[in-house]
Design a protein around this motif. Structure first.
Motif, mmCIF file in Angstrom:
data_model
loop_
_atom_site.group_PDB
_atom_site.id
_atom_site.type_symbol
_atom_site.label_atom_id
_atom_site.label_comp_id
_atom_site.label_asym_id
_atom_site.label_seq_id
_atom_site.Cartn_x
_atom_site.Cartn_y
_atom_site.Cartn_z
ATOM 1 N N ASN A 315 0.365 -22.103 4.147
ATOM 2 C CA ASN A 315 0.956 -21.705 5.424
ATOM 3 C C ASN A 315 0.305 -20.440 5.982
ATOM 4 N N SER A 316 -0.608 -19.828 5.216
ATOM 5 C CA SER A 316 -1.366 -18.685 5.727
ATOM 6 C C SER A 316 -2.335 -19.162 6.801
ATOM 7 N N THR A 317 -2.747 -18.263 7.681
ATOM 8 C CA THR A 317 -3.668 -18.650 8.746
ATOM 9 C C THR A 317 -5.077 -18.841 8.198
ATOM 10 N N ALA A 318 -5.846 -19.677 8.874
ATOM 11 C CA ALA A 318 -7.228 -19.940 8.448
ATOM 12 C C ALA A 318 -8.094 -18.698 8.539
ATOM 13 N N ALA A 319 -7.706 -17.757 9.402
ATOM 14 C CA ALA A 319 -8.488 -16.526 9.572
ATOM 15 C C ALA A 319 -8.480 -15.668 8.316
ATOM 16 N N THR A 320 -7.516 -15.863 7.424
ATOM 17 C CA THR A 320 -7.416 -15.034 6.220
ATOM 18 C C THR A 320 -8.362 -15.486 5.117
ATOM 19 N N LEU A 321 -9.023 -16.630 5.295
ATOM 20 C CA LEU A 321 -9.870 -17.191 4.244
ATOM 21 C C LEU A 321 -11.297 -16.672 4.335
ATOM 22 N N SER A 322 -11.991 -16.721 3.213
ATOM 23 C CA SER A 322 -13.416 -16.410 3.193
ATOM 24 C C SER A 322 -14.178 -17.529 3.884
ATOM 25 N N GLY A 323 -15.475 -17.274 4.167
ATOM 26 C CA GLY A 323 -16.287 -18.288 4.821
ATOM 27 C C GLY A 323 -16.372 -19.578 4.036
ATOM 28 N N GLY A 324 -16.536 -19.455 2.710
ATOM 29 C CA GLY A 324 -16.620 -20.644 1.884
ATOM 30 C C GLY A 324 -15.351 -21.470 1.913
ATOM 31 N N ASN A 325 -14.202 -20.812 1.852
ATOM 32 C CA ASN A 325 -12.930 -21.531 1.887
ATOM 33 C C ASN A 325 -12.620 -22.092 3.267
ATOM 34 N N GLN A 326 -13.082 -21.426 4.312
ATOM 35 C CA GLN A 326 -12.933 -21.998 5.647
ATOM 36 C C GLN A 326 -13.716 -23.302 5.759
ATOM 37 N N GLN A 327 -14.908 -23.318 5.162
ATOM 38 C CA GLN A 327 -15.701 -24.545 5.193
ATOM 39 C C GLN A 327 -15.011 -25.647 4.399
#
Length: 447
Positions: A315-327
């Motif tokens: 439920n956390s926002t995607a902006a809180t993730l690292s680049g690798g986890n966003q991918q």
């Protein structure tokens, strides 16, 4: 601290440009020369031109920023930093979105600044450039300092182990059976500015890598295939013509596309991870237009686990993730939609070697299950390690195709930078030739 007089400048990995302003305005943002409250445009353009010439960047200072490629915009960000009397320059993944020609410019600038006495903090996941550009290397893992070592005391293998805590090995590509069915067939596709129609096919279980310089037309081909950009031609999926080519109908027919700019073109950064994963499969996870909460939660968690997503709370926002986890969120989104063709545009741009290894593992698992993959990459090592066939583009047309033992760094690079009429075994690429147009990517794919 007087921040107006600071002489340390950071060039961030994510672009912070003003897209609707000119190159000059972006370079001199907040520093435009004025007299009597009016901008001295002639002086401003002259200053911008001077720093662009210093970078050897052939871009008009009057061009609107939004008209530039991502790689060109990154060079403008660096140009902005050089306008000041900088003593410490922090470059955060400066090469992540640069093509091979632009990389050579970047490396030359870094070396020149170092000789001028500028201290440089160079943050990168490309191990080859870390080894070639640095005097000392500091390794962080999960926010914890691992070690600081002189480059002469390091090897790339040691660096990978420090970064990941383990040794990484390249995935084994067993090769594709010649009788495997064709899943994607592209015929006479004419992208804007293209000099010849694009024709290629991808079989079940195959990874076809697209190589070439930034601006050669690879992304345009991908966008034309899914209908994001209008282009004449025919696209067949599983032998059936895609009549109405647009992103929605392409998704319904099993075409999945991960864009190179995940933040601006792929993710809803201020929405939850769960919502981002579910975007491409809302219909299958809803009933009568309403999401089934328990089913949605379980389905999202299953796909997040499948791609190795590291997040404490979906439920956390995607902006809180690292680049690798966003991918990985992007990959999980399309896994949930059960595609038959996966088009990956720069799938490992700006991510660490551990995340690269996991994405490569996932790609292998997907192709083992019969998925067809098109991979666009500016990293030659990635192209060589992952592709069953390599298609090389230049000037928005296909100039070469290699398979099996034909695939080599020399052959791919030669085709990318030498005029098609000049490509031959008697005309090998030399370091001098490469320096004039581009250099072989020094980023490393050890995993």
């Amino acid at each position: 601290m007087n921040y107006t007089n600071r002489r340390d400048v950071t060039v961030h990995q994510e672009l912070v440009s003003a897209p609707m302003l000119s190159v000059t305005e972006n370079i001199l943002l907040g520093r435009l020369p004025r007299r009597g409250g009016r901008v001295l445009w002639a002086a401003a353009h002259s200053q911008a031109r001077a720093v662009l010439d210093r970078l050897n960047v052939d871009i008009s200072e009057r061009t609107e920023m939004s008209r530039l490629s991502l790689g060109q915009q990154q060079l403008i960000e660096i140009a902005r930093a050089l306008v000041r009397d900088t003593k410490i320059l922090v470059l955060d993944e400066p090469s992540a979105i640069l093509g091979q020609a632009e990389l050579e410019v970047l490396y030359t600038v870094v070396d020149s600044l170092r000789q001028q006495g500028v201290g440089i903090v160079y943050i990168s996941h490309r191990l080859g450039e870390v080894m070639s550009l640095s005097d000392r290397v500091t390794v962080l893992k999960d926010g914890v300092l691992q070690d600081t070592l002189l480059v002469e005391d390091l090897s790339e293998e040691r660096l990978v182990t420090l970064m990941t805590g383990r040794e990484l090995t390249a995935p084994v590509r067993p090769g594709i059976a010649l009788d495997a069915p064709v899943i994607l067939d592209v015929q006479n596709l004419q992208v804007r500015g293209g000099r010849a129609p694009i024709n290629f096919s991808v079989r079940a279980g195959e990874i076809v890598g697209f190589a070439g310089l930034v601006g050669c037309g690879r992304t345009e081909v991908a966008r034309a295939i899914i209908g994001a950009d209008k282009a004449p031609g025919r696209v067949y999926v599983d032998g059936e013509l895609l009549h109405r080519r647009n992103p929605r109908s392409s998704r319904r027919r099993g075409l999945a596309y991960l864009p190179e700019d995940r933040k601006d073109q792929g993710l809803l950064l201020h929405r939850s991870i769960r919502e981002n994963i579910g975007l491409a499969s809302l219909k299958t996870r809803s009933r009568w237009g309403l999401l089934r909460s328990s089913h949605d939660k379980a389905d999202t968690q299953r796909h997040a686990s499948a791609v190795g997503l590291k997040a404490s709370n979906l439920n956390s926002t995607a902006a809180t993730l690292s680049g690798g986890n966003q991918q990985k969120v992007m990959l999980a989104r399309w896994l949930a939609a059960s595609p038959t063709v996966l088009i990956l545009d720069e799938p490992t741009r700006g991510i660490d070697v551990g995340s690269k290894s996991e994405i490569y593992r996932l790609m292998k698992e997907l192709t083992d299950s019969g998925l067809a993959v098109v991979m666009i990459s500016s990293e030659i090592e990635e192209i060589l390690a992952m592709s069953d066939r390599v298609i090389v583009m230049r000037e928005r047309r296909i100039v070469a195709e290699f398979a099996g033992d034909e695939i080599s760094e020399e052959a791919v690079t030669r085709a990318a930078i030498v005029s098609p009429d000049q490509v031959s075994p008697d005309n090998p690429i030399s370091r001098t030739n490469a320096a004039e147009g581009l250099s072989t990517i020094r980023g490393v794919v050890n995993d």
